[in-house]
Design an enzyme around this catalytic site. Structure first.
Site, PDB file in Angstrom:
ATOM      1  N   SER A 120      44.528  38.318  33.522  1.00  0.00           N
ATOM      2  CA  SER A 120      43.821  39.591  33.395  1.00  0.00           C
ATOM      3  C   SER A 120      44.621  40.488  32.470  1.00  0.00           C
ATOM      4  CB  SER A 120      43.705  40.269  34.766  1.00  0.00           C
ATOM      5  OG  SER A 120      43.256  41.608  34.613  1.00  0.00           O
ATOM      6  N   TYR A 136      47.743  43.365  42.256  1.00  0.00           N
ATOM      7  CA  TYR A 136      46.849  42.463  41.497  1.00  0.00           C
ATOM      8  C   TYR A 136      47.426  42.219  40.105  1.00  0.00           C
ATOM      9  CZ  TYR A 136      42.772  41.070  38.708  1.00  0.00           C
ATOM     10  OH  TYR A 136      41.910  40.428  37.838  1.00  0.00           O
TER      11      TYR A 136
HETATM   12  P1  NAP Z   1      33.718  37.593  41.298  1.00  0.00           P
HETATM   13  O1  NAP Z   1      32.477  37.923  40.572  1.00  0.00           O
HETATM   14  O2  NAP Z   1      34.166  38.412  42.452  1.00  0.00           O
HETATM   15  O3  NAP Z   1      33.663  36.041  41.735  1.00  0.00           O
HETATM   16  C1  NAP Z   1      34.751  35.500  42.413  1.00  0.00           C
HETATM   17  C2  NAP Z   1      34.541  34.022  42.608  1.00  0.00           C
HETATM   18  O4  NAP Z   1      35.737  33.497  43.202  1.00  0.00           O
HETATM   19  C3  NAP Z   1      33.405  33.696  43.546  1.00  0.00           C
HETATM   20  O5  NAP Z   1      32.831  32.472  43.125  1.00  0.00           O
HETATM   21  C4  NAP Z   1      34.119  33.523  44.883  1.00  0.00           C
HETATM   22  O6  NAP Z   1      33.438  32.636  45.768  1.00  0.00           O
HETATM   23  C5  NAP Z   1      35.415  32.896  44.450  1.00  0.00           C
HETATM   24  N1  NAP Z   1      36.525  33.103  45.372  1.00  0.00           N
HETATM   25  C6  NAP Z   1      37.050  34.254  45.816  1.00  0.00           C
HETATM   26  N2  NAP Z   1      38.073  34.019  46.647  1.00  0.00           N
HETATM   27  C7  NAP Z   1      38.183  32.676  46.720  1.00  0.00           C
HETATM   28  C8  NAP Z   1      39.045  31.811  47.422  1.00  0.00           C
HETATM   29  N3  NAP Z   1      40.007  32.272  48.231  1.00  0.00           N
HETATM   30  N4  NAP Z   1      38.895  30.476  47.263  1.00  0.00           N
HETATM   31  C9  NAP Z   1      37.923  29.975  46.441  1.00  0.00           C
HETATM   32  N5  NAP Z   1      37.077  30.745  45.759  1.00  0.00           N
HETATM   33  C10 NAP Z   1      37.212  32.092  45.901  1.00  0.00           C
HETATM   34  O7  NAP Z   1      34.982  37.607  40.278  1.00  0.00           O
HETATM   35  P2  NAP Z   1      35.048  37.534  38.668  1.00  0.00           P
HETATM   36  O8  NAP Z   1      34.981  38.915  38.154  1.00  0.00           O
HETATM   37  O9  NAP Z   1      34.139  36.512  38.166  1.00  0.00           O
HETATM   38  O10 NAP Z   1      36.580  37.085  38.505  1.00  0.00           O
HETATM   39  C11 NAP Z   1      36.953  35.742  38.249  1.00  0.00           C
HETATM   40  C12 NAP Z   1      38.390  35.746  37.773  1.00  0.00           C
HETATM   41  O11 NAP Z   1      38.520  36.583  36.622  1.00  0.00           O
HETATM   42  C13 NAP Z   1      39.383  36.293  38.801  1.00  0.00           C
HETATM   43  O12 NAP Z   1      40.568  35.542  38.744  1.00  0.00           O
HETATM   44  C14 NAP Z   1      39.631  37.716  38.319  1.00  0.00           C
HETATM   45  O13 NAP Z   1      40.887  38.200  38.723  1.00  0.00           O
HETATM   46  C15 NAP Z   1      39.567  37.505  36.824  1.00  0.00           C
HETATM   47  N6  NAP Z   1      39.285  38.734  36.081  1.00  0.00           N
HETATM   48  C16 NAP Z   1      38.106  39.402  36.229  1.00  0.00           C
HETATM   49  C17 NAP Z   1      37.895  40.553  35.493  1.00  0.00           C
HETATM   50  C18 NAP Z   1      36.624  41.358  35.597  1.00  0.00           C
HETATM   51  O14 NAP Z   1      36.575  42.492  35.073  1.00  0.00           O
HETATM   52  N7  NAP Z   1      35.572  40.839  36.236  1.00  0.00           N
HETATM   53  C19 NAP Z   1      38.883  41.044  34.626  1.00  0.00           C
HETATM   54  C20 NAP Z   1      40.063  40.338  34.513  1.00  0.00           C
HETATM   55  C21 NAP Z   1      40.259  39.179  35.228  1.00  0.00           C
HETATM   56  P3  NAP Z   1      32.735  33.183  47.154  1.00  0.00           P
HETATM   57  O15 NAP Z   1      31.582  34.025  46.733  1.00  0.00           O
HETATM   58  O16 NAP Z   1      32.340  31.949  47.886  1.00  0.00           O
HETATM   59  O17 NAP Z   1      33.809  33.979  47.842  1.00  0.00           O
END
Ligand code: NAP
Length: 251
Positions: free
Chosen positions: A146, A160
Site C-alpha cells: 500500500s 496498517y
Molecule cells: P476489500 O474490498 O475489503 O476485500 C478484502 C478481501 O480480502 C475480501 O475478499 C475478503 O474476503 C478477504 N479477506 C479479508 N480478511 C481475510 C482473511 N483473514 N483471510 C482471507 N481473506 C481475507 O479490500 P481491497 O480494498 O480489495 O484490498 C485488497 C488489498 O489491497 C489489501 O491487502 C489492502 O490492504 C490493499 N490495499 C487496498 C487499498 C484500497 O484503497 N482499497 C489501497 C492500498 C492497498 P471476505 O469477504 O470473505 O472476508
C-alpha cells in the site's frame, strides 16, 4: 507437451482488488483459486463469472490469519489442480481510525497476523510448490502492499502502514532468496482504490474525501490495480524481481 493452464491462487479473491485480479487472470488463461474468509457468496460469484466465460476456477475457504486456514487453502489448491504457478498475497485488513495511544495489543496482533504473517506463510507454501529447489517448475508471487507504507497512515492507522512496510521488506528479501529457483517476487502499492475496505475501516467516504489529493484527481479502480498485478505475474515481467510498483495516480 503440457497444455494445462497455469494455476493462480489469489488470497482475498472474492471482493475488491482480489476479485478484479481473479477475473483478469482468468481472461488471460490462468486457472484461478479464489480464496475468501467469510463471504462465500461473493467468492462463488467470482467463480461463476469465470466458469461462465469458459475459464477454470474454484473457491478455497480459509482465513490467512490462522495456520488451519492456510493449510485448508493450499489443500484446496493441491486437490483441485495439483500444481501452483502464481500467488497473489492480496488478503488484507484495515481497522478503525485510531491514534497510537488508543491502539490495543489485540488490534496490533490481528493486523500483523493477517497482513504480514498470513502473507509470509502463504508465500512459504507457494515456494514449497513452485521452487525448483523443491522439484517445482518456478512461478511468480505478487504481494499487495500500500502507499500507506510510504506515507505512514498518521492519525488513521500507523499499524496498517507499518504492516505494509513489512510487506515491502519481505518482497525484497524473498525475491533475493528464491531468485535462483525460478520464482520471481514483486509487489504493487495501490493508492486510494474504490473498494469496500474503506467502509470496513469506518471511513465510508474516504474515496470521495481523498480523491482531490491524488495528482490524477480520482481514486483508482480495482481493475487498474489488477492490470499491474497481471503484468508482474506475466512472462513480460521475466526480468523483474524484488520490484515494488506504485499504482497510485501519482500520490
Ligand atoms: P476489500 O474490498 O475489503 O476485500 C478484502 C478481501 O480480502 C475480501 O475478499 C475478503 O474476503 C478477504 N479477506 C479479508 N480478511 C481475510 C482473511 N483473514 N483471510 C482471507 N481473506 C481475507 O479490500 P481491497 O480494498 O480489495 O484490498 C485488497 C488489498 O489491497 C489489501 O491487502 C489492502 O490492504 C490493499 N490495499 C487496498 C487499498 C484500497 O484503497 N482499497 C489501497 C492500498 C492497498 P471476505 O469477504 O470473505 O472476508
Amino acid at each position: 507437451m503440457n497444455d494445462k493452464p497455469p494455476v493462480l491462487l489469489v488470497t482475498g479473491g472474492s471482493r475488491g482488488i482480489g476479485a478484479a485480479v481473479c477475473l483478469s487472470a482468468a481472461r488471460q488463461g490462468w486457472a484461478v483459486v479464489v480464496n475468501y474468509a467469510s463471504n462465500r457468496s461473493a467468492a462463488d460469484a467470482v467463480v461463476a463469472a469465470i466458469v461462465g466465460a469458459g475459464g477454470e476456477a474454484c473457491v478455497a475457504e480459509g482465513d490467512v490469519g490462522t495456520t488451519d486456514g492456510i493449510a485448508s487453502i493450499f489443500s484446496a489448491v493441491d486437490k483441485q489442480f495439483g500444481r501452483l504457478d502464481g500467488l497473489v498475497n492480496n488478503a488484507g485488513i484495515v481497522d478503525m481510525p485510531q491514534r497510537i495511544d488508543e491502539m490495543s495489543p489485540e488490534r496490533l496482533e490481528r493486523m500483523f497476523r493477517i497482513n504480514v504473517t498470513g502473507s509470509i506463510l502463504c508465500a512459504a507454501e507457494a515456494v514449497r510448490r513452485m521452487s525448483t529447489l523443491h522439484g517445482g517448475k518456478g512461478g511468480a508471487i505478487v504481494n499487495i502492499s500500500s502507499m500507506a507504507a510510504i506515507i505512514g497512515g498518521a492519525g488513521q492507522y500507523v499499524d496498517y502502514a507499518a504492516s505494509k512496510g513489512a510487506i515491502d521488506s519481505f518482497t525484497i528479501g524473498l525475491a533475493r532468496e528464491v531468485a535462483t529457483e525460478n520464482v520471481r517476487v514483486n509487489a504493487v502499492r495501490p493508492g486510494i482504490v474504490d473498494t469496500e475496505i474503506h467502509a470496513s475501516g469506518g471511513l465510508p467516504d474516504r474515496v470521495r474525501d481523498m480523491s482531490p489529493l491524488v495528482p490524477l484527481k480520482r481514486a483508482g479502480t480495482a481493475q487498474e490495480i489488477a492490470e499491474a498485478v497481471l503484468y508482474l505475474l506475466s512472462p513480460s515481467a521475466s526480468y523483474i524481481t524484488g520490484a515494488i510498483l506504485n499504482v497510485s495516480g501519482g500520490r
